[in-house]
Design an enzyme around this catalytic site. Structure first.
Site, PDB file in Angstrom:
ATOM      1  N   ASN A 149       0.849  -1.201   0.000  1.00 33.71           N
ATOM      2  CA  ASN A 149       0.000   0.000   0.000  1.00 33.71           C
ATOM      3  C   ASN A 149       0.884   1.251   0.000  1.00 33.71           C
ATOM      4  OD1 ASN A 149       0.450   0.880   2.860  1.00 33.71           O
ATOM      5  ND2 ASN A 149      -0.407  -1.154   3.239  1.00 33.71           N
ATOM      6  N   ASP A 203      -4.742  -5.627   4.824  1.00 35.79           N
ATOM      7  CA  ASP A 203      -5.900  -6.353   5.346  1.00 35.79           C
ATOM      8  C   ASP A 203      -6.033  -7.735   4.708  1.00 35.79           C
ATOM      9  OD1 ASP A 203      -6.810  -4.470   7.154  1.00 35.79           O
ATOM     10  OD2 ASP A 203      -7.797  -3.310   5.591  1.00 35.79           O
ATOM     11  N   LYS A 233       8.188 -17.433 -10.105  1.00 32.00           N
ATOM     12  CA  LYS A 233       7.537 -16.251 -10.674  1.00 32.00           C
ATOM     13  C   LYS A 233       6.371 -16.682 -11.575  1.00 32.00           C
ATOM     14  CE  LYS A 233       8.284 -12.283 -13.569  1.00 32.00           C
ATOM     15  NZ  LYS A 233       8.918 -11.896 -14.805  1.00 32.00           N
ATOM     16  N   PHE A 281      -4.778   3.769  14.588  1.00 29.01           N
ATOM     17  CA  PHE A 281      -5.036   4.733  13.518  1.00 29.01           C
ATOM     18  C   PHE A 281      -6.203   4.200  12.695  1.00 29.01           C
ATOM     19  CE2 PHE A 281      -1.799   8.077  12.807  1.00 29.01           C
ATOM     20  CZ  PHE A 281      -1.053   7.855  13.956  1.00 29.01           C
ATOM     21  N   LYS A 287     -14.108   1.400  15.471  1.00 28.60           N
ATOM     22  CA  LYS A 287     -12.829   0.691  15.674  1.00 28.60           C
ATOM     23  C   LYS A 287     -12.304   0.901  17.094  1.00 28.60           C
ATOM     24  CE  LYS A 287     -11.606   0.967  10.809  1.00 28.60           C
ATOM     25  NZ  LYS A 287     -10.821   1.626   9.753  1.00 28.60           N
ATOM     26  N   LYS A 321     -11.816  -2.570  19.005  1.00 23.20           N
ATOM     27  CA  LYS A 321     -10.441  -3.030  19.231  1.00 23.20           C
ATOM     28  C   LYS A 321      -9.937  -2.679  20.642  1.00 23.20           C
ATOM     29  CE  LYS A 321      -9.394  -2.647  14.285  1.00 23.20           C
ATOM     30  NZ  LYS A 321      -8.326  -2.738  13.283  1.00 23.20           N
TER      31      LYS A 321
HETATM   32  N1  CTP Z   1      -4.488  -2.977  11.792  1.00 27.06           N
HETATM   33  C1  CTP Z   1      -3.873  -4.081  12.333  1.00 27.06           C
HETATM   34  N2  CTP Z   1      -3.885  -5.252  11.647  1.00 27.06           N
HETATM   35  C2  CTP Z   1      -4.474  -5.353  10.448  1.00 27.06           C
HETATM   36  C3  CTP Z   1      -5.106  -4.230   9.892  1.00 27.06           C
HETATM   37  C4  CTP Z   1      -5.100  -3.038  10.590  1.00 27.06           C
HETATM   38  O1  CTP Z   1      -3.335  -4.006  13.429  1.00 27.06           O
HETATM   39  N3  CTP Z   1      -4.445  -6.519   9.812  1.00 27.06           N
HETATM   40  C5  CTP Z   1      -4.479  -1.717  12.564  1.00 27.06           C
HETATM   41  C6  CTP Z   1      -3.842  -0.531  11.869  1.00 27.06           C
HETATM   42  O2  CTP Z   1      -2.464  -0.435  12.186  1.00 27.06           O
HETATM   43  C7  CTP Z   1      -4.611   0.659  12.436  1.00 27.06           C
HETATM   44  C8  CTP Z   1      -5.983   0.079  12.754  1.00 27.06           C
HETATM   45  O3  CTP Z   1      -5.812  -1.336  12.793  1.00 27.06           O
HETATM   46  O4  CTP Z   1      -4.046   1.135  13.631  1.00 27.06           O
HETATM   47  C9  CTP Z   1      -7.043   0.437  11.785  1.00 27.06           C
HETATM   48  O5  CTP Z   1      -6.669   0.049  10.504  1.00 27.06           O
HETATM   49  P1  CTP Z   1      -7.664   0.264   9.280  1.00 27.06           P
HETATM   50  O6  CTP Z   1      -7.038  -0.350   8.043  1.00 27.06           O
HETATM   51  O7  CTP Z   1      -8.112   1.673   9.229  1.00 27.06           O
HETATM   52  O8  CTP Z   1      -8.917  -0.566   9.747  1.00 27.06           O
HETATM   53  P2  CTP Z   1      -9.359  -2.050   9.669  1.00 27.06           P
HETATM   54  O9  CTP Z   1      -9.539  -2.530  11.050  1.00 27.06           O
HETATM   55  O10 CTP Z   1      -8.469  -2.843   8.792  1.00 27.06           O
HETATM   56  O11 CTP Z   1     -10.801  -1.891   9.025  1.00 27.06           O
HETATM   57  P3  CTP Z   1     -11.228  -1.506   7.524  1.00 27.06           P
HETATM   58  O12 CTP Z   1     -10.019  -1.710   6.649  1.00 27.06           O
HETATM   59  O13 CTP Z   1     -12.341  -2.444   7.233  1.00 27.06           O
HETATM   60  O14 CTP Z   1     -11.666  -0.046   7.579  1.00 27.06           O
END
Ligand code: CTP
Length: 406
Positions: A210, A279, A289, A323, A337, A341
C-alpha cells in the site's frame, strides 16, 4: 511554553502570522516583537489579534496600565520568560546587529539579554544573502549556537531569482521545536510504535502493498524520544532512516509484524499502531515467478487484525492507540474501531483529502478518545506526532504506568 517571535522588515513579514498561529496550535504562547521596518509591512494589530498578547514595537513603550511590567526592564523580563527566541523573517541588518552585539532596538537587546536558544530564518535579496558580510555574520551566529533555517531558492520580491526566500513554515516551526527544551513528560514510558506498510508476497518478485511511507510512525518515534521515552520501532519496508531508538525491528509481512509486536507488547506501557497493515494476503504464495500467460486470479485471505489482538490482551495501565485510514464516514467508522479493538484513542485520517496522509509530509485529522474529540488542523507529521503524544500524556494522568520488564 512561551517563545518570543521577532518579526523584522521584509515582504515575508506576513508569513510570520502563519508561524505564530502554528505555534499556538502546539500550545506555545507567542510574544511578538516587531522592528520599525517590520511595521511598514504588517500592522502589529494582526499579531495582537492572533496571539492575544500585546505586541512589543519599541524599546521604551508607555507603561501599560494593566501590566505590572516596568517597561524600562521589559526586555529583561521577556528574556527570562521565554523558552526560545525565533526571528522570522530575519533581515541582513538584524543578523548583523546580532552578530556584532549591537543592542539598537528591543529585538537586538533581547537577543543579548536572553540565554534561551535562538533560531533565525533569514529572508533577503539574493546578493545581500551571498554578500561576504552577511555570510560572515551567519558564521559568527552559527558558531555561537544559533540555528539558521536557510532560505530557499526561488522568485524574490525584488524581481530577482535565487536563494533568499524565507524557508517553509513547516521547516521553521520544526527547527524551533527541535531547539525547545521539551518536557520529559514521557520519561519512564516504554513506547512501542509500528510504522510503514506491509508487503504480502504473491510470488518471489511481486507483492501486495500500500501507499504508506512510514513517515507518521517515524515522526512519532522521534517525538517520543525527544520527550524522554524509551522507544521500540517496528517498521515495514520504508525508505526512511530510523531515529536513534532503543530497538529497531524491520519486518515485511503482516505475519512478521504481528510476531514482532506480540513479542514486545508485554514490555510496552504505550503502544501506537500507526502501520498500514495489509488487510489481505494471497492465500497461496507461488514458489516461482508467475508467468504472463493468461488472466490471473488472486485468492486473498484476510490477515490477522494485530491491533484487535493487542487490545484484547492488554494489561491494566497499558495504553493502546490505533489509527484509522478512512475515505468516508471517517469519525463514525473510527469510533467503531475504538470500541471494537478496545483502544484508548484512535487517530482518524481522511486519506481521500489531497496533500495530506499517505506519502505526504503533512497530515490532519482527529484524535478520538472515549471522552473527547480533538481536531488536528493540517500540520507537519512531526507536529502531529506531538499532538498525539500530548493526548497520551493526558490519558496517562490518573492511570498508573504498568510495571514492565524493560
Ligand atoms: N491494523 C492491524 N492489523 C491489520 C489491519 C489493521 O493491526 N491486519 C491496525 C492498523 O495499524 C490501524 C488500525 O488497525 O491502527 C485500523 O486500521 P484500518 O485499516 O483503518 O482498519 P481495519 O480494522 O483494517 O478496518 P477496515 O479496513 O475495514 O476499515
Amino acid at each position: 511554553m512561551k517563545i518570543a517571535l521577532g518579526v523584522t522588515g521584509g515582504i515575508a513579514a506576513y508569513k510570520a502570522a502563519e508561524i505564530a498561529r502554528r505555534l499556538q496550535d502546539r500550545n506555545i504562547r507567542v510574544q511578538v516583537i516587531m522592528t520599525d521596518s517590520a511595521q511598514e509591512f504588517v500592522r502589529p494589530l494582526t499579531f495582537a489579534a492572533l496571539t492575544g498578547e500585546k505586541v512589543i514595537t519599541e524599546m521604551f513603550s508607555q507603561r501599560d496600565s494593566n501590566s505590572t511590567l516596568d517597561s524600562s526592564v521589559e526586555h529583561i523580563s521577556v528574556a527570562q520568560a521565554i523558552d526560545a527566541l525565533l526571528v522570522a523573517p530575519a533581515t541582513a541588518a538584524t543578523l548583523a546587529r546580532f552578530a556584532h552585539g549591537l543592542s539598537e532596538d528591543f529585538l537586538s537587546t533581547l537577543y543579548l539579554a536572553t540565554t534561551a536558544p535562538v533560531v533565525v530564518a533569514p529572508a533577503m535579496n539574493v546578493n545581500m544573502w551571498r554578500h561576504a558580510a552577511t555570510q560572515a555574520n551567519l558564521e559568527t551566529l552559527r558558531a555561537r549556537g544559533v540555528t539558521i533555517v536557510e532560505p530557499s531558492q526561488g522568485y524574490l520580491a525584488c524581481g530577482m531569482v535565487g536563494e533568499g526566500r524565507l524557508a517553509d513554515t513547516d521547516e521553521i516551526v520544526e527547527a524551533l521545536l527541535a531547539r525547545i527544551v521539551q518536557s520529559e513528560d514521557l520519561k519512564g514510558e516504554n513506547v512501542l510504535i509500528s510504522a510503514g506498510p506491509t508487503y504480502e508476497p504473491i510470488d518471489p518478485v511481486r507483492f501486495l502493498g500500500n501507499r504508506s511511507s512510514g513517515k507518521m510512525g517515524y515522526a512519532l518515534a522521534e517525538a517520543a524520544l525527544r520527550r524522554g521515552a524509551r522507544v521500540t520501532l517496528v517498521s515495514g519496508p520504508t525508505a526512511l532512516t530510523p531515529p536513534a531508538v532503543e530497538e529497531f525491528v524491520r519486518v515485511e509481512t503482516c505475519a512478521q509484524m504481528r510476531e514482532a509486536l506480540l513479542a514486545r507488547f508485554g514490555r510496552a506501557s504505550v503502544t501506537i499502531m500507526s502501520a498500514a497493515v495489509s488487510d489481505f494476503s494471497p492465500a497461496n504464495v507461488a514458489g516461482q515467478k508467475i508467468k504472463r500467460e493468461a488472466a490471473m486470479h488472486l485468492d486473498l485471505q484476510p490477515t490477522a487484525d494485530i491491533l484487535a489482538e493487542l487490545g484484547s490482551g492488554r494489561a491494566p495501565g497499558q495504553l493502546l492507540i490505533g489509527f484509522a485510514a478512512e475515505t468516508q464516514n471517517a469519525a463514525e467508522n473510527a469510533r467503531g474501531k475504538l470500541k471494537r479493538k478496545h483502544l484508548d484513542a484512535i487517530i482518524v485520517n481522511d486519506v481521500s483529502r489531497p496533500g495530506i496522509g499517505f506519502g505526504s509530509e503533512r497530515n490532519a485529522g482527529q484524535i478520538i478518545t472515549a471522552d473527547e474529540v480533538t481536531e488536528i488542523p493540517e500540520m507537519s507529521k512531526l507536529e502531529m506526532a506531538g499532538c498525539i503524544l500530548d493526548a497520551v500524556v493526558k490519558l496517562r494522568a490518573g492511570r498508573q504506568t504498568p510495571k514492565v520488564n524493560a
